[in-house]
Design a protein around this motif. Structure first.
Motif, PDB file in Angstrom:
ATOM      1  N   PRO A 194      -2.112  -1.870 -18.848  1.00  0.00           N
ATOM      2  CA  PRO A 194      -0.923  -2.253 -18.079  1.00  0.00           C
ATOM      3  C   PRO A 194      -1.231  -3.345 -17.064  1.00  0.00           C
ATOM      4  O   PRO A 194      -2.385  -3.597 -16.731  1.00  0.00           O
ATOM      5  CB  PRO A 194      -0.543  -0.942 -17.373  1.00  0.00           C
ATOM      6  CG  PRO A 194      -1.859  -0.240 -17.194  1.00  0.00           C
ATOM      7  CD  PRO A 194      -2.664  -0.573 -18.421  1.00  0.00           C
ATOM      8  N   LYS A 195      -0.200  -4.000 -16.563  1.00  0.00           N
ATOM      9  CA  LYS A 195      -0.346  -5.005 -15.513  1.00  0.00           C
ATOM     10  C   LYS A 195      -0.469  -4.294 -14.177  1.00  0.00           C
ATOM     11  O   LYS A 195       0.308  -3.401 -13.866  1.00  0.00           O
ATOM     12  CB  LYS A 195       0.859  -5.938 -15.512  1.00  0.00           C
ATOM     13  CG  LYS A 195       0.545  -7.354 -15.074  1.00  0.00           C
ATOM     14  CD  LYS A 195       1.691  -8.279 -15.369  1.00  0.00           C
ATOM     15  CE  LYS A 195       1.319  -9.743 -15.155  1.00  0.00           C
ATOM     16  NZ  LYS A 195       0.296 -10.220 -16.073  1.00  0.00           N
ATOM     17  N   ILE A 196      -1.449  -4.692 -13.387  1.00  0.00           N
ATOM     18  CA  ILE A 196      -1.760  -4.021 -12.126  1.00  0.00           C
ATOM     19  C   ILE A 196      -1.475  -4.964 -10.961  1.00  0.00           C
ATOM     20  O   ILE A 196      -1.927  -6.118 -10.963  1.00  0.00           O
ATOM     21  CB  ILE A 196      -3.241  -3.570 -12.093  1.00  0.00           C
ATOM     22  CG1 ILE A 196      -3.556  -2.657 -13.292  1.00  0.00           C
ATOM     23  CG2 ILE A 196      -3.548  -2.870 -10.775  1.00  0.00           C
ATOM     24  CD1 ILE A 196      -2.733  -1.404 -13.361  1.00  0.00           C
ATOM     25  N   ARG A 197      -0.736  -4.483  -9.963  1.00  0.00           N
ATOM     26  CA  ARG A 197      -0.437  -5.261  -8.759  1.00  0.00           C
ATOM     27  C   ARG A 197      -1.609  -5.179  -7.772  1.00  0.00           C
ATOM     28  O   ARG A 197      -2.067  -4.092  -7.434  1.00  0.00           O
ATOM     29  CB  ARG A 197       0.837  -4.727  -8.097  1.00  0.00           C
ATOM     30  CG  ARG A 197       1.123  -5.230  -6.686  1.00  0.00           C
ATOM     31  CD  ARG A 197       1.576  -6.672  -6.649  1.00  0.00           C
ATOM     32  NE  ARG A 197       2.825  -6.893  -7.363  1.00  0.00           N
ATOM     33  CZ  ARG A 197       4.022  -6.807  -6.785  1.00  0.00           C
ATOM     34  NH1 ARG A 197       4.133  -6.494  -5.507  1.00  0.00           N
ATOM     35  NH2 ARG A 197       5.109  -7.042  -7.485  1.00  0.00           N
ATOM     36  N   VAL A 198      -2.107  -6.328  -7.352  1.00  0.00           N
ATOM     37  CA  VAL A 198      -3.154  -6.407  -6.325  1.00  0.00           C
ATOM     38  C   VAL A 198      -2.641  -7.319  -5.217  1.00  0.00           C
ATOM     39  O   VAL A 198      -2.174  -8.429  -5.478  1.00  0.00           O
ATOM     40  CB  VAL A 198      -4.475  -6.964  -6.888  1.00  0.00           C
ATOM     41  CG1 VAL A 198      -5.545  -6.968  -5.804  1.00  0.00           C
ATOM     42  CG2 VAL A 198      -4.944  -6.149  -8.082  1.00  0.00           C
ATOM     43  N   VAL A 199      -2.712  -6.856  -3.983  1.00  0.00           N
ATOM     44  CA  VAL A 199      -2.218  -7.615  -2.830  1.00  0.00           C
ATOM     45  C   VAL A 199      -3.403  -8.233  -2.099  1.00  0.00           C
ATOM     46  O   VAL A 199      -4.372  -7.559  -1.806  1.00  0.00           O
ATOM     47  CB  VAL A 199      -1.417  -6.704  -1.885  1.00  0.00           C
ATOM     48  CG1 VAL A 199      -0.993  -7.456  -0.640  1.00  0.00           C
ATOM     49  CG2 VAL A 199      -0.203  -6.148  -2.599  1.00  0.00           C
ATOM     50  N   VAL A 200      -3.304  -9.525  -1.837  1.00  0.00           N
ATOM     51  CA  VAL A 200      -4.387 -10.268  -1.202  1.00  0.00           C
ATOM     52  C   VAL A 200      -3.832 -11.077  -0.041  1.00  0.00           C
ATOM     53  O   VAL A 200      -3.207 -12.107  -0.251  1.00  0.00           O
ATOM     54  CB  VAL A 200      -5.067 -11.230  -2.196  1.00  0.00           C
ATOM     55  CG1 VAL A 200      -6.251 -11.912  -1.533  1.00  0.00           C
ATOM     56  CG2 VAL A 200      -5.496 -10.505  -3.445  1.00  0.00           C
ATOM     57  N   ALA A 201      -4.043 -10.626   1.192  1.00  0.00           N
ATOM     58  CA  ALA A 201      -3.601 -11.374   2.365  1.00  0.00           C
ATOM     59  C   ALA A 201      -4.800 -12.066   2.976  1.00  0.00           C
ATOM     60  O   ALA A 201      -5.784 -11.421   3.308  1.00  0.00           O
ATOM     61  CB  ALA A 201      -2.943 -10.448   3.375  1.00  0.00           C
ATOM     62  N   VAL A 291      -0.416   0.136  -6.240  1.00  0.00           N
ATOM     63  CA  VAL A 291      -0.801  -1.161  -5.675  1.00  0.00           C
ATOM     64  C   VAL A 291      -2.219  -1.037  -5.125  1.00  0.00           C
ATOM     65  O   VAL A 291      -2.573  -0.025  -4.519  1.00  0.00           O
ATOM     66  CB  VAL A 291       0.159  -1.594  -4.547  1.00  0.00           C
ATOM     67  CG1 VAL A 291      -0.264  -2.928  -3.954  1.00  0.00           C
ATOM     68  CG2 VAL A 291       1.589  -1.669  -5.050  1.00  0.00           C
ATOM     69  N   ILE A 292      -3.014  -2.072  -5.338  1.00  0.00           N
ATOM     70  CA  ILE A 292      -4.348  -2.169  -4.728  1.00  0.00           C
ATOM     71  C   ILE A 292      -4.298  -3.270  -3.684  1.00  0.00           C
ATOM     72  O   ILE A 292      -3.799  -4.371  -3.945  1.00  0.00           O
ATOM     73  CB  ILE A 292      -5.422  -2.479  -5.774  1.00  0.00           C
ATOM     74  CG1 ILE A 292      -5.551  -1.312  -6.765  1.00  0.00           C
ATOM     75  CG2 ILE A 292      -6.769  -2.746  -5.115  1.00  0.00           C
ATOM     76  CD1 ILE A 292      -6.445  -1.605  -7.941  1.00  0.00           C
ATOM     77  N   VAL A 293      -4.795  -2.977  -2.496  1.00  0.00           N
ATOM     78  CA  VAL A 293      -4.847  -3.960  -1.406  1.00  0.00           C
ATOM     79  C   VAL A 293      -6.302  -4.131  -1.013  1.00  0.00           C
ATOM     80  O   VAL A 293      -6.937  -3.190  -0.560  1.00  0.00           O
ATOM     81  CB  VAL A 293      -4.023  -3.495  -0.188  1.00  0.00           C
ATOM     82  CG1 VAL A 293      -4.025  -4.575   0.877  1.00  0.00           C
ATOM     83  CG2 VAL A 293      -2.607  -3.150  -0.595  1.00  0.00           C
ATOM     84  N   ASN A 294      -6.818  -5.317  -1.230  1.00  0.00           N
ATOM     85  CA  ASN A 294      -8.210  -5.585  -0.848  1.00  0.00           C
ATOM     86  C   ASN A 294      -8.234  -6.237   0.527  1.00  0.00           C
ATOM     87  O   ASN A 294      -7.601  -7.263   0.742  1.00  0.00           O
ATOM     88  CB  ASN A 294      -8.865  -6.502  -1.861  1.00  0.00           C
ATOM     89  CG  ASN A 294     -10.348  -6.622  -1.575  1.00  0.00           C
ATOM     90  OD1 ASN A 294     -11.109  -5.746  -1.931  1.00  0.00           O
ATOM     91  ND2 ASN A 294     -10.740  -7.706  -0.951  1.00  0.00           N
TER      92      ASN A 294
END
Length: 845
Positions: A194-201, A291-294
């Protein structure tokens, strides 16, 4: 695989670790609680001060205002020269807010949210950060104001670049020791996931050639100033994911096309604004999608410490109070999403303050738990204890002042906490603090980086990381150090695990945290080093199937079958058909055929491997034990603590289920069985011998071999000797032998021995052995069950004579003992390819 040696960076002690989040930078906060009178749509830029009953609560009058970033000319370091950040007391009135704004000549509100005490005022541009600090200090003690400070943005905390150095192509070992290449062998299955959402600020600016190409169009970049070169965010993302090609094959996640990376530009935003934008990006994910937030951003107090000390302890205490309130702000945002802890995985860099003057003087400054709003939010229910902890903020011998908050400040924190989140406990099960290590070829070579902050929960190699290089830039700028680049490796692996196993992504993210921690490998110097290959393999045991292992051995075609075509390919790669036997590779290659994940393809090197993906331990870690498999009618025992690539291949080729059917091997082809026999042998070419009776002392153990005649009739012996002995006789029931050993160094010994047997042993009728002939074994003892196997190929003829000489062992001796033995069964047999297997000693209860 393309490999690089990353150049060492010059100064190690100046900057901390910052963060990687992915988000759209747009989208509404529609799920936030809306206070009475608040507008439905957020305004941009600067909004006028709210009007209404002067005695009414200010929080009820605030609307949602999301400002544009401050332009470059109004930023001094990380200080936004046109904004002051405020935290209102719960009972602050509209008159209190207007009085404070008038005192600093504010033109309006640059950021606010309905019902939230965190806001920013727009003020005339100050000449520098010190002037803004002085203006903000004028509001300290103002009625209704808990805290006021010059607005601060999140900033890069990567270590300084090594301009002028070169980065010669050699070893890409920031990902090798954590066994990412083994994990990449499963890429085909991840591509189907599946497509995975990763948040990168992070901070993004200026064009970055090849960036979108390497991420295969999976990154949504927010608007940023194209004239300003800010590449920290690009470097962080390119450490998290990139496609395989000659330009860049170094990132943790090799399947970017199945990622949805949302980048949030933090440059020019106050921390208040940055937190709100990050949360909005998380909430913009569809429904309950995980959601993954690095997080590779945090506070700059370690960097700013020397300048702040010139202002005295009061300025430092104010800075710390502001940081505690940032953590409360983040906690108050996440409380508004009931499923936040279950669906949002936070990966946070530990920080690089340990070598800064502040980090050296105060343990609190080098604590990864206090390095950003995200980590402080996990300890927010203990903040009064932390803020007054003498060990953290007033340690013995420090000459720079007591940084503990006074009781009035603590009371203000507690009051805000009660108003915003009540007695709700901190969310901490969905966050991992990632520290970084030095580079090395083996786990034992790694140490925690000297600059890395304390209390990391998981570690990855963060020194000498190779990142995407800008066109025409100095090659050294593509080699970076810092926890900023260790964290995205963990985030990239977490996303990869979710691509491989969508059932894991649908579980509470605490399950992913548990998996990453339980599969980590430890050493005396690094308590929990990321193990990418181990984490991927553990998916099978967690789920109760063998899909990952089936993918590993299906190296030919795309049929998802393991058959004679795959065996023929392994035969070629392992050189199984050479007269002298398979060679030991001199160099690591981390190839597609490296099954045990040690970096070497084929040969006799061993490492642990969970063959059958059995039940996990109580902590979620794999269990390594001994397994038996029938090989052409003979029983063979394999010790999962020490297996070669060929051992694993044989298990996959011969293992059967409870119904007797092959677990892995497709035997339906016309040549499937004959090719398996030709390539892997018709009998057990490896054997595990288990010792019974005896203790863990230096005494002699009597062994029971598998197969052969009755144990009482079987000519078996074993002897042990210490390395400082030059000669020692061997006692056994048939024949004679001699043994010599020279201890050359702590890590290398040359072993010379020969033995001869009088002849075969006749077994009574009806007690036929499962394997006839003679076998010799030699092993080095280690400190736990599972001995290093030593491989030597020879012919056993009649009269049976075996000679092995100048056998070199290159492994540190954990116990200075050798064990040597011979097993004789019925009849002569030519074992031109026999090898010695693991010997497991079982002491008496």
């Amino acid at each position: 695989m393309t490999r690089y040696v990353q150049a060492r960076w010059l100064a190690l002690g100046l900057l901390g670790a910052f963060s990687l989040w992915g988000a759209s930078g747009c989208g509404s906060l529609s799920e936030l609680a809306t206070a009475p009178g608040a507008v439905d749509q957020a305004s941009s830029g600067v909004a006028p001060l709210p009007v209404g009953d002067p005695g009414g609560l200010a929080l009820a009058a605030l609307t949602e205002v999301r400002a544009n970033p401050v332009p470059r000319g109004s930023i001094d370091g990380n200080t936004l020269l046109t904004r002051i950040s405020l935290v209102l007391l719960p009972g602050a009135t509209l008159a209190d807010l207007r009085d404070a704004a008038k005192k600093v000549d504010a033109s309006g509100i640059a950021f606010s949210q309905p019902g939230s005490p965190f806001l920013d005022l727009e003020v005339p541009r100050q000449n520098n950060a010190l002037a803004l600090l002085s203006l903000a200090e004028s509001l300290q003690g103002q009625r209704g104001i808990l805290l006021a400070e010059g607005a601060q943005q999140f900033g890069d905390q990567a270590l300084p670049s090594a301009d002028g150095l070169t980065a010669p192509k050699e070893a890409l070992n920031h990902l090798l020791v954590t066994r990412f290449p083994g994990a990449w062998n499963l890429k085909r299955r991840a591509d189907l996931g599946p497509k995975i959402r990763v948040v990168v600020a992070d901070n993004y600016g200026g064009p970055h050639e090849n960036f979108d190409q390497q991420l295969e169009g999976s990154v949504t970049l927010p608007p940023f100033d194209p004239a300003e070169v800010l590449d920290h965010g690009f470097k962080v993302v390119s450490t998290l994911a990139a496609r395989f090609d000659s330009l860049q094959s170094h990132a943790a996640n090799p399947s970017p096309r199945n990622l949805d990376i949302r980048a949030v530009a933090l440059r020019g935003l106050s921390r208040n604004q940055g937190l709100a934008e990050i949360f909005a990006a998380i909430q913009s994910a569809r429904g309950t999608d995980p959601v993954i937030v690095n997080l590779s951003v945090g506070f700059n107090i370690g960097v700013e410490f020397e300048s702040l000390t010139g202002l005295g302890p009061t300025a430092l205490r104010l800075k710390l109070e502001s940081h505690y309130l940032d953590g409360l702000h983040w906690a108050s945002l996440t409380r508004q999403a009931p499923d936040f802890e279950d669906r949002v995985l936070l990966i946070h860099s530990a920080g690089n303050d340990a070598l800064t003057p502040g980090g050296q003087a105060y343990p609190g400054i080098r604590s990864s738990e206090l390095n950003s709003p995200f980590t402080i939010a996990t300890v927010i229910d203990s903040i009064e204890r932390i803020a007054q902890d003498e060990l953290l903020w007033n340690p013995p011998g420090q000459p720079l002042g007591d940084l503990r908050l006074d009781q009035a400040a603590v009371d203000g924190l507690v009051s805000e906490r009660t108003a915003l989140i009540g007695g709700k406990p901190a969310m901490k099960n969905n966050l991992l603090r990632v520290g970084c290590t030095t580079r090395g070829e083996r786990l034992e070579d790694l140490t925690v980086s000297a600059f890395c902050n304390d209390s990391g929960q998981l570690f990855a190699v963060g020194e000498g990381c190779h990142v995407l290089q800008e066109a025409g830039a100095n090659p050294a700028r593509s080699v970076v150090d810092g926890t900023s680049f260790a964290a995205p490796q963990v985030a990239g692996l977490a996303a990869y695990l979710w691509q491989l196993d969508d059932t894991l992504s649908r579980q509470p993210v605490a399950q992913t945290v548990r998996l990453l921690q339980a599969t980590a490998r430890g050493s005396a110097a690094v308590p929990a080093c990321l193990d990418a290959y181990g984490a991927c393999l553990a998916l099978d045991a967690r789920r109760g199937d063998l899909k990952m292992r089936q993918e590993l051995i299906d190296v030919v075609g795309s049929d998802f079958k393991f058959n004679e075509l795959d065996l023929q390919d392994f035969e070629r790669i392992y050189a199984l058909n050479t007269p002298a036997g398979p060679p030991d590779p001199a160099d690591s290659d981390d190839s597609r055929h490296d099954l045990n994940g040690d970096g070497f393809t084929g040969g006799s090197r061993v490492t642990r491997f969970d063959l059958n993906a059995g039940a996990l331990g109580q902590d979620g870690s794999p269990i390594f034990s001994s397994l038996q498999v029938n090989v052409e009618g003979s029983r063979v025992t394999l010790n999962e603590e020490a297996l070669t690539d060929l051992d694993i291949l044989k298990y996959f080729a011969y293992a059967t289920g409870t119904d007797g059917q092959p677990l892995f091997y497709d035997a339906s082809g016309p040549n499937a069985i004959s090719e398996r026999r030709r390539i892997l042998g018709s009998g057990p070419s490896l054997m595990t011998i288990t010792a019974f009776g005896g203790t863990t002392s230096f005494g002699t153990h009597v062994l029971e071999a598998l197969g052969g005649c009755d144990p009482a009739q079987r000519p078996v012996f074993l002897t042990e000797l210490e390395l400082n002995q030059q000669t020692a006789p061997l006692q056994f029931r048939a024949g004679s032998s001699s043994f010599q050993i020279a201890h050359e160094s702590p890590n290398v010994a040359t072993i010379n021995f020969s033995t001869s047997l009088a002849g075969p042993v006749d077994c009574p009728q009806g007690d036929e052995p499962s394997q006839s002939g003679y076998e010799t074994f030699l092993s080095i003892a280690v400190s736990r069950p599972g001995l290093l196997r030593i491989e030597k190929r020879t012919d056993l003829t009649s009269p049976p004579t075996v000679q092995l000489s100048n056998l070199t062992v290159s492994r540190p001796f954990l116990e200075e003992r050798f064990r040597f033995g011979v097993v004789a069964n019925q009849g002569p047999i030519n074992l031109s390819n026999f090898r010695v297997a693991t010997i497991t000693f079982t002491p008496d209860p």
